[in-house]
Design a protein around this motif. Structure first.
Motif, mmCIF file in Angstrom:
data_model
loop_
_atom_site.group_PDB
_atom_site.id
_atom_site.type_symbol
_atom_site.label_atom_id
_atom_site.label_comp_id
_atom_site.label_asym_id
_atom_site.label_seq_id
_atom_site.Cartn_x
_atom_site.Cartn_y
_atom_site.Cartn_z
ATOM 1 N N ALA A 1 0.872 -1.169 0.000
ATOM 2 C CA ALA A 1 0.000 0.000 0.000
ATOM 3 C C ALA A 1 0.909 1.219 0.000
ATOM 4 O O ALA A 1 1.759 1.371 0.881
ATOM 5 C CB ALA A 1 -0.907 0.000 1.220
ATOM 6 N N LEU A 2 0.745 2.067 -0.999
ATOM 7 C CA LEU A 2 1.611 3.217 -1.198
ATOM 8 C C LEU A 2 0.741 4.461 -1.336
ATOM 9 O O LEU A 2 -0.180 4.488 -2.149
ATOM 10 C CB LEU A 2 2.443 3.004 -2.467
ATOM 11 N N ALA B 1 6.131 -0.314 -5.679
ATOM 12 C CA ALA B 1 5.153 -1.329 -5.311
ATOM 13 C C ALA B 1 5.142 -2.366 -6.420
ATOM 14 O O ALA B 1 5.244 -2.024 -7.597
ATOM 15 C CB ALA B 1 3.758 -0.721 -5.145
ATOM 16 N N GLY B 2 5.056 -3.630 -6.031
ATOM 17 C CA GLY B 2 5.034 -4.678 -7.043
ATOM 18 C C GLY B 2 6.119 -5.706 -6.826
ATOM 19 O O GLY B 2 6.370 -6.126 -5.697
ATOM 20 N N PHE C 1 -1.225 -3.229 -4.418
ATOM 21 C CA PHE C 1 -1.153 -4.509 -5.120
ATOM 22 C C PHE C 1 -1.574 -5.580 -4.129
ATOM 23 O O PHE C 1 -1.057 -5.618 -3.014
ATOM 24 C CB PHE C 1 0.276 -4.792 -5.604
ATOM 25 N N PRO C 2 -2.517 -6.473 -4.448
ATOM 26 C CA PRO C 2 -3.250 -6.479 -5.718
ATOM 27 C C PRO C 2 -4.223 -5.315 -5.804
ATOM 28 O O PRO C 2 -4.594 -4.719 -4.792
ATOM 29 C CB PRO C 2 -3.992 -7.813 -5.694
ATOM 30 N N THR C 3 -4.652 -5.008 -7.008
ATOM 31 C CA THR C 3 -5.499 -3.844 -7.230
ATOM 32 C C THR C 3 -6.905 -4.020 -6.670
ATOM 33 O O THR C 3 -7.671 -3.049 -6.644
ATOM 34 C CB THR C 3 -5.593 -3.536 -8.736
ATOM 35 N N SER C 4 -7.241 -5.206 -6.199
ATOM 36 C CA SER C 4 -8.569 -5.439 -5.611
ATOM 37 C C SER C 4 -8.812 -4.570 -4.386
ATOM 38 O O SER C 4 -9.959 -4.304 -4.014
ATOM 39 C CB SER C 4 -8.734 -6.920 -5.233
ATOM 40 N N GLU C 5 -7.733 -4.091 -3.747
ATOM 41 C CA GLU C 5 -7.868 -3.246 -2.567
ATOM 42 C C GLU C 5 -7.972 -1.757 -2.919
ATOM 43 O O GLU C 5 -8.215 -0.925 -2.046
ATOM 44 C CB GLU C 5 -6.676 -3.462 -1.626
ATOM 45 N N MET C 6 -7.770 -1.423 -4.182
ATOM 46 C CA MET C 6 -7.729 -0.006 -4.574
ATOM 47 C C MET C 6 -9.040 0.720 -4.291
ATOM 48 O O MET C 6 -9.049 1.847 -3.786
ATOM 49 C CB MET C 6 -7.380 0.109 -6.056
ATOM 50 N N GLU C 7 -10.162 0.101 -4.626
ATOM 51 C CA GLU C 7 -11.443 0.770 -4.447
ATOM 52 C C GLU C 7 -11.714 1.071 -2.983
ATOM 53 O O GLU C 7 -12.179 2.168 -2.625
ATOM 54 C CB GLU C 7 -12.574 -0.093 -5.011
#
Length: 213
Positions: A3-4, A48-49, A137-143
């Protein structure tokens, strides 16, 4: 996972990340990873990644940054290094995910702070300027992270401690075993670098950065 989160101010930049790295195809992790690095007194780097893509050329980038204070020169040099590292990783690991981003922040030739975002999606060849930014990452947490930041953070504030509290709270509320509740941050300003450690309860310390570059 990483998380950045970060923000560019009128004359400074704050970047924060959680401190956990997980080892591919295992359940092992390290909870003391600093994903934000001071390349010199003028430029900081965050990622990140895929850590392998970042680690391979990082020492060479640090060496170059010791010889140049130019944000523009360092940015161009980094693009070449990480593009080559990405291609090598793809060749050696054709079946593995390679999604990676990195951020360079520093003072450009006009004396103003710049934050530039690069992604493996275009082989790190296109830089995007940022003001207020976040990535998981993963992008599922972005929202979920986006919703928290939109609802909880007033981007018009100017207090460093305010953003330390808000950004670290945003990281702690991510419900993933791949994200640490501990966070690390670097604050870059014309007065110098400061580093901030934040524990799992949100308690933080701010100290002058002790350079090892």
């Amino acid at each position: 996972m990483t998380a950045l989160i970060g923000k560019k101010f009128k004359d400074s930049v704050l970047i924060m990340a959680d401190k956990r790295i997980t080892y591919r195809e295992t359940t092992r992790f390290n909870d003391d990873e600093k994903k934000i690095i001071a390349l010199n007194h003028n430029v900081i780097f965050a990622y990140a990644g895929v850590k392998n893509i970042i680690d391979l050329p990082l020492e060479e980038l640090k060496t170059f940054s010791n010889k140049s204070n130019s944000f523009e020169e360092i940015k161009t040099y980094a693009q070449g290094l990480f593009a080559a590292s990405l291609q090598l990783f793809k060749k050696l690991n054709p079946d593995q995910d390679y999604a990676t981003v990195y951020i360079l922040a520093g003072f450009s030739a006009d004396g103003l702070p710049r934050v530039t975002y690069f992604s493996s999606d275009n082989d790190f060849q296109k830089g995007n300027l940022l003001e207020f930014f976040y990535k998981t990452f993963p992008t599922s947490e972005m929202e979920h992270l986006r919703e928290f930041l939109i609802n909880e953070v007033d981007v018009n504030k100017n207090s460093l401690k305010y953003y330390i509290r808000k950004f670290s709270a945003a990281i702690r509320q991510i419900n993933s075993g791949k994200v640490s509740k501990n966070a690390y941050s670097i604050f870059l300003s014309k007065k110098g670098l400061q580093e901030i450690d934040i524990n799992q309860h949100g308690k933080f310390t701010i100290v002058p950065f002790n350079p090892n570059y």
